[in-house]
Design a protein around this motif. Structure first.
Motif, PDB file in Angstrom:
ATOM      1  N   HIS A 187       0.822  -1.218   0.000  1.00 52.59           N
ATOM      2  CA  HIS A 187       0.000   0.000   0.000  1.00 52.59           C
ATOM      3  C   HIS A 187       0.858   1.271   0.000  1.00 52.59           C
ATOM      4  CE1 HIS A 187      -3.441  -2.576   0.678  1.00 52.59           C
ATOM      5  NE2 HIS A 187      -2.813  -3.104   1.723  1.00 52.59           N
ATOM      6  N   TYR A 188       1.945   1.254  -0.783  1.00 50.79           N
ATOM      7  CA  TYR A 188       2.814   2.415  -0.912  1.00 50.79           C
ATOM      8  C   TYR A 188       2.492   3.133  -2.210  1.00 50.79           C
ATOM      9  CZ  TYR A 188       5.751   0.299   2.730  1.00 50.79           C
ATOM     10  OH  TYR A 188       6.237  -0.253   3.882  1.00 50.79           O
ATOM     11  N   ALA A 189       2.129   4.406  -2.093  1.00 46.25           N
ATOM     12  CA  ALA A 189       1.851   5.222  -3.272  1.00 46.25           C
ATOM     13  C   ALA A 189       3.006   6.215  -3.428  1.00 46.25           C
ATOM     14  CB  ALA A 189       0.524   5.944  -3.116  1.00 46.25           C
ATOM     15  N   LEU A 190       4.075   5.738  -4.016  1.00 46.54           N
ATOM     16  CA  LEU A 190       5.270   6.554  -4.210  1.00 46.54           C
ATOM     17  C   LEU A 190       5.554   6.701  -5.701  1.00 46.54           C
ATOM     18  CD1 LEU A 190       7.671   4.717  -1.747  1.00 46.54           C
ATOM     19  CD2 LEU A 190       6.873   7.039  -1.467  1.00 46.54           C
ATOM     20  N   PRO A 191       5.939   7.896  -6.154  1.00 47.47           N
ATOM     21  CA  PRO A 191       6.431   7.979  -7.526  1.00 47.47           C
ATOM     22  C   PRO A 191       7.749   7.217  -7.575  1.00 47.47           C
ATOM     23  CG  PRO A 191       6.620  10.110  -6.409  1.00 47.47           C
ATOM     24  CD  PRO A 191       5.943   9.174  -5.466  1.00 47.47           C
ATOM     25  N   THR A 192       7.773   6.112  -8.319  1.00 45.83           N
ATOM     26  CA  THR A 192       8.915   5.204  -8.269  1.00 45.83           C
ATOM     27  C   THR A 192       9.549   5.008  -9.638  1.00 45.83           C
ATOM     28  OG1 THR A 192       7.905   4.041  -6.398  1.00 45.83           O
ATOM     29  CG2 THR A 192       9.635   2.881  -7.580  1.00 45.83           C
ATOM     30  N   ILE A 193      10.861   5.133  -9.655  1.00 42.54           N
ATOM     31  CA  ILE A 193      11.669   4.849 -10.834  1.00 42.54           C
ATOM     32  C   ILE A 193      12.251   3.462 -10.612  1.00 42.54           C
ATOM     33  CG2 ILE A 193      13.740   5.522 -12.101  1.00 42.54           C
ATOM     34  CD1 ILE A 193      13.025   8.414 -10.751  1.00 42.54           C
ATOM     35  N   ASN A 194      12.059   2.581 -11.578  1.00 42.61           N
ATOM     36  CA  ASN A 194      12.570   1.225 -11.437  1.00 42.61           C
ATOM     37  C   ASN A 194      13.966   1.133 -12.056  1.00 42.61           C
ATOM     38  OD1 ASN A 194      12.908  -1.466 -10.968  1.00 42.61           O
ATOM     39  ND2 ASN A 194      11.365  -2.155 -12.429  1.00 42.61           N
ATOM     40  N   ASP A 195      14.958   0.927 -11.197  1.00 41.01           N
ATOM     41  CA  ASP A 195      16.338   0.728 -11.642  1.00 41.01           C
ATOM     42  C   ASP A 195      16.621  -0.775 -11.591  1.00 41.01           C
ATOM     43  OD1 ASP A 195      18.950   1.182 -12.413  1.00 41.01           O
ATOM     44  OD2 ASP A 195      19.612   1.857 -10.434  1.00 41.01           O
ATOM     45  N   ALA A 196      15.935  -1.504 -12.460  1.00 35.86           N
ATOM     46  CA  ALA A 196      15.926  -2.965 -12.412  1.00 35.86           C
ATOM     47  C   ALA A 196      17.317  -3.581 -12.544  1.00 35.86           C
ATOM     48  CB  ALA A 196      15.003  -3.519 -13.504  1.00 35.86           C
ATOM     49  N   GLN A 197      18.180  -3.014 -13.360  1.00 38.11           N
ATOM     50  CA  GLN A 197      19.517  -3.569 -13.568  1.00 38.11           C
ATOM     51  C   GLN A 197      20.587  -2.878 -12.716  1.00 38.11           C
ATOM     52  OE1 GLN A 197      19.676  -6.327 -15.404  1.00 38.11           O
ATOM     53  NE2 GLN A 197      17.481  -6.037 -15.627  1.00 38.11           N
ATOM     54  N   GLY A 198      20.213  -1.821 -12.002  1.00 38.98           N
ATOM     55  CA  GLY A 198      21.167  -1.106 -11.159  1.00 38.98           C
ATOM     56  C   GLY A 198      22.062  -0.134 -11.896  1.00 38.98           C
ATOM     57  N   GLN A 199      21.721   0.184 -13.153  1.00 37.04           N
ATOM     58  CA  GLN A 199      22.552   1.099 -13.948  1.00 37.04           C
ATOM     59  C   GLN A 199      22.548   2.518 -13.393  1.00 37.04           C
ATOM     60  OE1 GLN A 199      24.623  -0.105 -15.634  1.00 37.04           O
ATOM     61  NE2 GLN A 199      23.939  -1.712 -16.979  1.00 37.04           N
ATOM     62  N   LEU A 200      21.390   2.970 -12.964  1.00 40.26           N
ATOM     63  CA  LEU A 200      21.271   4.319 -12.411  1.00 40.26           C
ATOM     64  C   LEU A 200      22.080   4.428 -11.119  1.00 40.26           C
ATOM     65  CD1 LEU A 200      19.968   7.084 -12.714  1.00 40.26           C
ATOM     66  CD2 LEU A 200      17.960   6.187 -11.530  1.00 40.26           C
ATOM     67  N   ALA A 201      21.910   3.448 -10.235  1.00 38.32           N
ATOM     68  CA  ALA A 201      22.651   3.450  -8.969  1.00 38.32           C
ATOM     69  C   ALA A 201      24.159   3.397  -9.234  1.00 38.32           C
ATOM     70  CB  ALA A 201      22.219   2.277  -8.101  1.00 38.32           C
ATOM     71  N   LYS A 202      24.554   2.644 -10.246  1.00 44.25           N
ATOM     72  CA  LYS A 202      25.977   2.555 -10.590  1.00 44.25           C
ATOM     73  C   LYS A 202      26.492   3.912 -11.057  1.00 44.25           C
ATOM     74  CE  LYS A 202      29.251  -0.011 -13.411  1.00 44.25           C
ATOM     75  NZ  LYS A 202      29.447  -1.060 -14.411  1.00 44.25           N
ATOM     76  N   SER A 203      25.735   4.594 -11.907  1.00 43.83           N
ATOM     77  CA  SER A 203      26.185   5.899 -12.403  1.00 43.83           C
ATOM     78  C   SER A 203      26.191   6.945 -11.288  1.00 43.83           C
ATOM     79  CB  SER A 203      25.321   6.368 -13.579  1.00 43.83           C
ATOM     80  OG  SER A 203      24.040   6.746 -13.148  1.00 43.83           O
ATOM     81  N   TRP A 204      25.331   6.763 -10.292  1.00 39.75           N
ATOM     82  CA  TRP A 204      25.301   7.669  -9.139  1.00 39.75           C
ATOM     83  C   TRP A 204      26.255   7.226  -8.036  1.00 39.75           C
ATOM     84  CZ3 TRP A 204      19.303   8.360  -8.370  1.00 39.75           C
ATOM     85  CH2 TRP A 204      18.807   9.204  -9.362  1.00 39.75           C
ATOM     86  N   GLN A 205      26.906   6.071  -8.208  1.00 42.44           N
ATOM     87  CA  GLN A 205      27.824   5.480  -7.235  1.00 42.44           C
ATOM     88  C   GLN A 205      27.132   5.133  -5.916  1.00 42.44           C
ATOM     89  OE1 GLN A 205      31.392   7.825  -6.858  1.00 42.44           O
ATOM     90  NE2 GLN A 205      31.703   7.878  -9.057  1.00 42.44           N
TER      91      GLN A 205
END
Length: 167
Positions: A112-130
């Motif tokens: 029951h979480y209503a959050l605007p969510t970006i799915n970083d399924a492969q972790g590419q975004l997190a990797k680029s952000w370190q």
């Protein structure tokens, strides 16, 4: 008895100060070094909405919450983030390696979480952000990163960081 109580109280305060100092040092080592283009990264939520971090943070501070469905600590912080969003807070979340869009949507709906969510399924975004630690909380105000913290943070701690960034 009174002497023992004073000693226990003094030792308790010292222990809390040592724990707080250790947590601050750990946080400094774990927090990511965000790229200069962090706020201009093109993003899109699961429901297809474009996200512009710089624009979203112009009027009031923005909480960017990087988390994962498999993260143990996130079980305690995500409800607080969801509550801030429900109360009208300026929040966007990034789900790190938490499955495909359907799996993530099902998980969010079940909780029951209503959050605007970006799915970083492969972790590419997190990797680029370190980003190497979940949860990671980034406070952005007027297009500038004001605060980055990792690990457990209480709801009032998040609200305090947002308030501090807005003054």
């Amino acid at each position: 008895m009174r002497v023992k109580l004073k000693r226990w109280l003094r030792e308790g305060v010292v222990l809390l100060l040592i724990a707080a100092a250790a947590m601050l040092v750990m946080d400094q080592f774990r927090k990511p070094t965000l790229p200069s283009a962090f706020v201009s990264t093109p993003l899109q939520t699961q429901d297809g909405q474009d996200v512009d971090l710089a624009a979203m943070s112009q009027e009031r501070p923005l909480l960017v919450y990087v988390w994962a469905t498999w993260c143990g600590v996130c079980r305690y912080t995500t409800p607080s983030v969801a509550k801030i969003a429900q109360e009208g807070g300026n929040v966007v979340s990034v789900a790190l390696r938490s499955g495909d869009d359907e799996t993530l949507s099902t998980w969010l709906a079940r909780k029951h979480y209503a959050l605007p969510t970006i799915n970083d399924a492969q972790g590419q975004l997190a990797k680029s952000w370190q980003v190497q630690v979940t949860p990671t909380l980034v406070i952005v105000s007027k297009g500038e990163v004001k605060s980055v913290t990792t690990g457990f943070t209480s709801g009032w701690g998040m609200k305090l960081r947002l308030w501090w960034a807005g003054i």
